[in-house]
Design a protein around this motif. Structure first.
Motif, mmCIF file in Angstrom:
data_model
loop_
_atom_site.group_PDB
_atom_site.id
_atom_site.type_symbol
_atom_site.label_atom_id
_atom_site.label_comp_id
_atom_site.label_asym_id
_atom_site.label_seq_id
_atom_site.Cartn_x
_atom_site.Cartn_y
_atom_site.Cartn_z
ATOM 1 N N SER A 85 0.842 -1.192 0.000
ATOM 2 C CA SER A 85 0.000 0.000 0.000
ATOM 3 C C SER A 85 0.879 1.244 0.000
ATOM 4 O O SER A 85 1.974 1.244 0.561
ATOM 5 N N PHE A 86 0.403 2.288 -0.664
ATOM 6 C CA PHE A 86 1.092 3.566 -0.692
ATOM 7 C C PHE A 86 0.123 4.645 -1.153
ATOM 8 O O PHE A 86 -0.982 4.358 -1.605
ATOM 9 N N THR A 87 0.548 5.888 -1.023
ATOM 10 C CA THR A 87 -0.265 7.037 -1.394
ATOM 11 C C THR A 87 0.515 7.890 -2.389
ATOM 12 O O THR A 87 1.726 8.060 -2.237
ATOM 13 N N VAL A 88 -0.168 8.410 -3.397
ATOM 14 C CA VAL A 88 0.421 9.361 -4.342
ATOM 15 C C VAL A 88 -0.525 10.549 -4.493
ATOM 16 O O VAL A 88 -1.721 10.434 -4.215
ATOM 17 N N PHE A 89 0.028 11.661 -4.921
ATOM 18 C CA PHE A 89 -0.786 12.842 -5.201
ATOM 19 C C PHE A 89 -0.780 13.060 -6.705
ATOM 20 O O PHE A 89 0.264 13.295 -7.306
ATOM 21 N N VAL A 90 -1.968 12.950 -7.323
ATOM 22 C CA VAL A 90 -2.127 13.100 -8.766
ATOM 23 C C VAL A 90 -3.034 14.293 -9.019
ATOM 24 O O VAL A 90 -4.198 14.289 -8.595
ATOM 25 N N VAL A 95 -4.380 9.875 -3.739
ATOM 26 C CA VAL A 95 -4.829 8.572 -4.213
ATOM 27 C C VAL A 95 -4.154 7.503 -3.359
ATOM 28 O O VAL A 95 -2.928 7.398 -3.344
ATOM 29 N N ALA A 96 -4.949 6.743 -2.632
ATOM 30 C CA ALA A 96 -4.437 5.652 -1.790
ATOM 31 C C ALA A 96 -4.548 4.355 -2.582
ATOM 32 O O ALA A 96 -5.635 3.971 -3.012
ATOM 33 N N ILE A 97 -3.425 3.700 -2.787
ATOM 34 C CA ILE A 97 -3.376 2.471 -3.584
ATOM 35 C C ILE A 97 -3.096 1.299 -2.664
ATOM 36 O O ILE A 97 -2.158 1.331 -1.867
ATOM 37 N N GLN A 98 -3.911 0.262 -2.785
ATOM 38 C CA GLN A 98 -3.718 -0.957 -2.012
ATOM 39 C C GLN A 98 -3.745 -2.133 -2.988
ATOM 40 O O GLN A 98 -4.707 -2.314 -3.734
ATOM 41 N N LEU A 99 -2.667 -2.933 -2.968
ATOM 42 C CA LEU A 99 -2.496 -4.037 -3.901
ATOM 43 C C LEU A 99 -2.212 -5.328 -3.152
ATOM 44 O O LEU A 99 -1.553 -5.321 -2.120
ATOM 45 N N LYS A 100 -2.668 -6.418 -3.717
ATOM 46 C CA LYS A 100 -2.435 -7.741 -3.128
ATOM 47 C C LYS A 100 -1.669 -8.578 -4.145
ATOM 48 O O LYS A 100 -2.050 -8.650 -5.316
ATOM 49 N N MET A 101 -0.591 -9.204 -3.680
ATOM 50 C CA MET A 101 0.198 -10.095 -4.532
ATOM 51 C C MET A 101 -0.593 -11.382 -4.770
ATOM 52 O O MET A 101 -0.985 -12.043 -3.815
ATOM 53 N N GLU A 102 -0.851 -11.682 -6.023
ATOM 54 C CA GLU A 102 -1.507 -12.946 -6.356
ATOM 55 C C GLU A 102 -0.463 -14.038 -6.540
ATOM 56 O O GLU A 102 -0.680 -15.174 -6.143
ATOM 57 N N ASP A 103 0.640 -13.688 -7.171
ATOM 58 C CA ASP A 103 1.801 -14.568 -7.297
ATOM 59 C C ASP A 103 3.002 -13.681 -7.578
ATOM 60 O O ASP A 103 2.922 -12.464 -7.442
ATOM 61 N N ALA A 104 4.112 -14.260 -7.995
ATOM 62 C CA ALA A 104 5.348 -13.496 -8.180
ATOM 63 C C ALA A 104 5.271 -12.499 -9.329
ATOM 64 O O ALA A 104 6.081 -11.575 -9.401
ATOM 65 N N THR A 105 4.292 -12.640 -10.236
ATOM 66 C CA THR A 105 4.221 -11.752 -11.397
ATOM 67 C C THR A 105 2.889 -11.027 -11.552
ATOM 68 O O THR A 105 2.691 -10.330 -12.541
ATOM 69 N N LYS A 106 1.981 -11.176 -10.604
ATOM 70 C CA LYS A 106 0.675 -10.526 -10.705
ATOM 71 C C LYS A 106 0.243 -9.926 -9.376
ATOM 72 O O LYS A 106 0.432 -10.524 -8.328
ATOM 73 N N MET A 107 -0.350 -8.725 -9.475
ATOM 74 C CA MET A 107 -0.956 -8.057 -8.331
ATOM 75 C C MET A 107 -2.279 -7.470 -8.795
ATOM 76 O O MET A 107 -2.459 -7.177 -9.972
#
Length: 129
Positions: A85-90, A95-107
């Motif tokens: 998770s991280f935040t950026v200003f656009v 914008v708060a981004i939250q990502l989950k690793m599905e495997d070594a090459t996909k989120m």
């Protein structure tokens, strides 16, 4: 003597079960360059690259959008288990981004901002330059 043998067996079993958990963490390391797609985002923000770096046991992030070479640095970057998770200003919007690793090459995950949330899919860029 029986206590020593029992302790040795317990330690052996504990180390056996600890190894696969450590291997999973290494396999799902989010560090690298990721191409993202966000088809429901406003025009100009539907695709790009998210870079995740690891230095001194701290993760950092940046995002850039297709057609624009400018990298926006991420703030409050956290990696916990299989979640990044991280935040950026656009354009003045947080914008708060939250990502989950599905495997070594996909989120996959979501970007939350004042207008709502946008689903994201990421694929690791494995091309070596």
């Amino acid at each position: 003597m029986k206590n020593k043998i029992l302790m040795l067996v317990i330690l052996s079993l504990a180390s056996f079960f600890a190894l696969p958990a450590n291997a999973q963490t290494v396999q799902n390391n989010p560090a690298g360059k990721w191409k993202f797609e966000a088809p429901y985002a406003p025009e100009g923000f539907t695709s790009g690259t998210i870079e995740v770096a690891l230095a001194d046991n701290n993760y950092s992030t940046s995002i850039s959008f297709t057609g624009n070479d400018f990298k926006i640095p991420g703030e409050k970057t956290k990696v916990e288990k299989d979640t990044l998770s991280f935040t950026v200003f656009v354009e003045g919007n947080e914008v708060a981004i939250q990502l989950k690793m599905e495997d070594a090459t996909k989120m996959s995950g979501k970007a939350h901002y004042s207008e709502g949330e946008i689903p994201l899919t990421l694929t690791k860029d494995t091309v070596q330059k």
